[in-house]
Design an enzyme around this catalytic site. Structure first.
Site, PDB file in Angstrom:
ATOM      1  N   ASN A   1      44.198  38.747  48.287  1.00  0.00           N
ATOM      2  CA  ASN A   1      43.670  39.619  47.235  1.00  0.00           C
ATOM      3  C   ASN A   1      42.566  40.475  47.862  1.00  0.00           C
ATOM      4  O   ASN A   1      41.474  39.985  48.119  1.00  0.00           O
ATOM      5  CB  ASN A   1      43.110  38.736  46.098  1.00  0.00           C
ATOM      6  CG  ASN A   1      42.425  39.556  45.015  1.00  0.00           C
ATOM      7  OD1 ASN A   1      42.497  40.782  45.000  1.00  0.00           O
ATOM      8  ND2 ASN A   1      41.747  38.875  44.102  1.00  0.00           N
TER       9      ASN A   1
ATOM     10  N   LYS B   1      40.951  42.796  46.563  1.00  0.00           N
ATOM     11  CA  LYS B   1      39.949  43.261  45.583  1.00  0.00           C
ATOM     12  C   LYS B   1      39.719  44.759  45.796  1.00  0.00           C
ATOM     13  O   LYS B   1      40.664  45.470  46.126  1.00  0.00           O
ATOM     14  CB  LYS B   1      38.675  42.426  45.687  1.00  0.00           C
ATOM     15  CG  LYS B   1      39.000  40.923  45.607  1.00  0.00           C
ATOM     16  CD  LYS B   1      37.825  40.034  45.446  1.00  0.00           C
ATOM     17  CE  LYS B   1      38.305  38.587  45.342  1.00  0.00           C
ATOM     18  NZ  LYS B   1      37.223  37.625  45.150  1.00  0.00           N
TER      19      LYS B   1
ATOM     20  N   HIS C   1      42.190  36.977  36.774  1.00  0.00           N
ATOM     21  CA  HIS C   1      41.214  36.667  37.819  1.00  0.00           C
ATOM     22  C   HIS C   1      39.826  36.565  37.189  1.00  0.00           C
ATOM     23  O   HIS C   1      39.492  37.313  36.271  1.00  0.00           O
ATOM     24  CB  HIS C   1      41.234  37.765  38.901  1.00  0.00           C
ATOM     25  CG  HIS C   1      40.474  37.346  40.116  1.00  0.00           C
ATOM     26  ND1 HIS C   1      39.106  37.402  40.176  1.00  0.00           N
ATOM     27  CD2 HIS C   1      40.883  36.825  41.299  1.00  0.00           C
ATOM     28  CE1 HIS C   1      38.711  36.937  41.361  1.00  0.00           C
ATOM     29  NE2 HIS C   1      39.774  36.580  42.061  1.00  0.00           N
TER      30      HIS C   1
ATOM     31  N   GLU D   1      37.028  37.554  38.112  1.00  0.00           N
ATOM     32  CA  GLU D   1      36.222  38.785  38.141  1.00  0.00           C
ATOM     33  C   GLU D   1      36.596  39.709  36.984  1.00  0.00           C
ATOM     34  O   GLU D   1      35.751  40.419  36.448  1.00  0.00           O
ATOM     35  CB  GLU D   1      36.382  39.483  39.506  1.00  0.00           C
ATOM     36  CG  GLU D   1      35.613  38.726  40.584  1.00  0.00           C
ATOM     37  CD  GLU D   1      36.155  38.851  41.987  1.00  0.00           C
ATOM     38  OE1 GLU D   1      37.009  39.710  42.240  1.00  0.00           O
ATOM     39  OE2 GLU D   1      35.724  38.057  42.842  1.00  0.00           O
TER      40      GLU D   1
ATOM     41  N   GLU E   1      40.994  28.693  40.990  1.00  0.00           N
ATOM     42  CA  GLU E   1      39.894  29.338  41.719  1.00  0.00           C
ATOM     43  C   GLU E   1      38.573  28.989  41.040  1.00  0.00           C
ATOM     44  O   GLU E   1      38.178  29.650  40.069  1.00  0.00           O
ATOM     45  CB  GLU E   1      40.062  30.866  41.696  1.00  0.00           C
ATOM     46  CG  GLU E   1      41.278  31.366  42.431  1.00  0.00           C
ATOM     47  CD  GLU E   1      41.059  32.783  42.952  1.00  0.00           C
ATOM     48  OE1 GLU E   1      41.239  32.983  44.154  1.00  0.00           O
ATOM     49  OE2 GLU E   1      40.683  33.675  42.168  1.00  0.00           O
TER      50      GLU E   1
ATOM     51  N   GLY F   1      33.808  33.884  47.073  1.00  0.00           N
ATOM     52  CA  GLY F   1      32.920  34.788  47.799  1.00  0.00           C
ATOM     53  C   GLY F   1      31.569  34.188  48.141  1.00  0.00           C
ATOM     54  O   GLY F   1      30.643  34.897  48.532  1.00  0.00           O
TER      55      GLY F   1
ATOM     56  N   SER G   1      36.830  31.012  48.949  1.00  0.00           N
ATOM     57  CA  SER G   1      36.312  30.890  50.319  1.00  0.00           C
ATOM     58  C   SER G   1      37.286  30.195  51.278  1.00  0.00           C
ATOM     59  O   SER G   1      36.879  29.447  52.161  1.00  0.00           O
ATOM     60  CB  SER G   1      34.957  30.174  50.326  1.00  0.00           C
ATOM     61  OG  SER G   1      34.008  30.911  49.570  1.00  0.00           O
TER      62      SER G   1
END
Ligand code: 13P
Length: 253
Positions: free
Chosen positions: A10, A12, A100, A102, A172, A178, A217
Site C-alpha cells: 500500500n 498510500k 483502511h 487512515e 492492522e 507507521g 510496520s
C-alpha cells in the site's frame, strides 16, 4: 489446508510518474534475477492516478497484480472525485483496500460506508481487502476483540458469511502503522485466530480458505516470523513497500 499467501504493498500517498517507472523496472529485475519463489500473490496498490501507468508496466510483469487503495460505494453518478469499482476493473485492478484505518480516521468513513465499498467491489469481481484493527487506547482498554469483531460484523450483518467468499481480511493494529512498533507474531496470531474462528462458526471451509494478512510496520526483517504463524497468510505493507528491493525481500517465501 493450504491457503493463498499474499503480500500487498500500500503506497498510500507516495510516488510520481518517474518513481512508478523506476519501481517496476527494479522489481522486474529483482524477480527475474532471483531463483526464490514468491508468495502466491504479490499486489501493488499505487495512488489512483498512477494505476493506468502501473497497469501498462505490469504487462511485462504478470507475477505482480494491481490493486487500488479505496473505491466508491456507489456504482456511478454525480459523486465528484470518487472512483467506481467498475473503473478500477476497467484499468486492470484485481484488488482494492477498503476500510483502511487512515480513511476511517481522516475521512470519517463509517462502518456502513465501508460495507458499501466492500460490496461494490465484490459486485464487479474485485477482491476487497477489508482492514480491521484497534487503536492504542482500545488495546489498553482491552477492547481489541470487541473492536475487530464489530468491524467484521458490519459486513456479516449485510450479507452473511458468504460475503467473505473470495475476499481478504487485513488485521492492522492502528498503533503499529507507521510507528515501527509491530504486534508480536503471537499477538497478531491471537487476533487472526479470533477472526478465523468467528467466521468458522458460520462456515468452517470458508474460514479455512480465507487469507488473513497482518499489517503494521512489516519489513523484511520481521516478515518471516509473522508468516510462520499458522493464521497469518501474508502482509499488507506500507512504508517498506515503497522500496522495490525491500518489498521484493518481503515477498519471497
Ligand atoms: P506501515 O507498513 O508503514 O506500518 O503501514 C501499514 C499499513 O497501513 C498498510 O496498509
Amino acid at each position: 489446508m493450504t491457503r493463498k499467501t499474499l503480500v500487498v504493498g500500500n503506497w498510500k500517498m507516495h510516488g510520481s510518474k518517474e518513481q512508478v517507472a523506476a519501481y517496476f523496472s527494479e522489481l522486474q529485475k529483482a524477480i527475474q534475477n532471483s531463483s526464490d519463489k514468491l508468495l502466491n500473490e504479490v499486489v501493488v496498490c499505487p495512488p489512483f492516478i498512477y494505476l493506468a501507468q502501473a497497469a501498462k508496466l505490469l504487462e511485462q510483469l504478470p507475477q505482480v497484480k494491481l490493486g487500488a487503495q479505496d473505491v466508491s460505494g456507489f456504482t456511478q453518478g454525480a459523486y465528484t472525485g470518487q472512483i467506481a469499482a467498475s473503473m478500477l476493473v476497467d484499468i486492470g485492478c484485481q484488488y482494492v483496500i477498503v476500510g483502511h484505518s487512515e480513511r476511517r480516521q481522516y475521512c470519517q468513513e463509517s462502518e456502513e460506508e465501508i460495507a458499501d465499498k466492500f460490496f461494490a467491489a465484490k459486485a464487479t469481481g474485485l477482491t476487497p481487502i477489508l482492514c480491521v484493527g484497534e487503536t492504542q487506547a482500545q488495546r489498553e482498554e482491552k477492547r481489541t476483540e470487541s473492536v475487530v469483531l464489530g468491524q467484521l460484523q458490519a459486513i456479516l450483518t449485510r450479507q452473511g458469511v458468504q460475503s467473505f467468499q473470495d475476499a481478504i481480511i487485513a488485521y492492522e493494529p492502528v498503533w503499529a502503522i507507521g510507528t515501527g512498533l509491530t504486534a508480536s507474531p503471537q499477538e497478531a496470531q491471537a487476533v487472526h485466530l479470533l477472526l478465523r474462528q468467528t467466521l468458522a462458526e458460520y462456515d468452517v471451509g470458508l474460514a479455512q480458505r480465507l487469507p488473513i494478512l497482518y499489517g503494521g510496520s512489516v519489513k523484511s526483517s520481521n516478515a518471516q516470523q509473522l508468516f510462520a504463524m499458522p493464521d497469518i497468510d501474508g502482509a499488507l505493507v506500507g512504508g517498506a513497500s515503497l522500496q522495490a528491493s525491500e518489498f521484493f525481500a518481503i515477498s519471497k517465501v
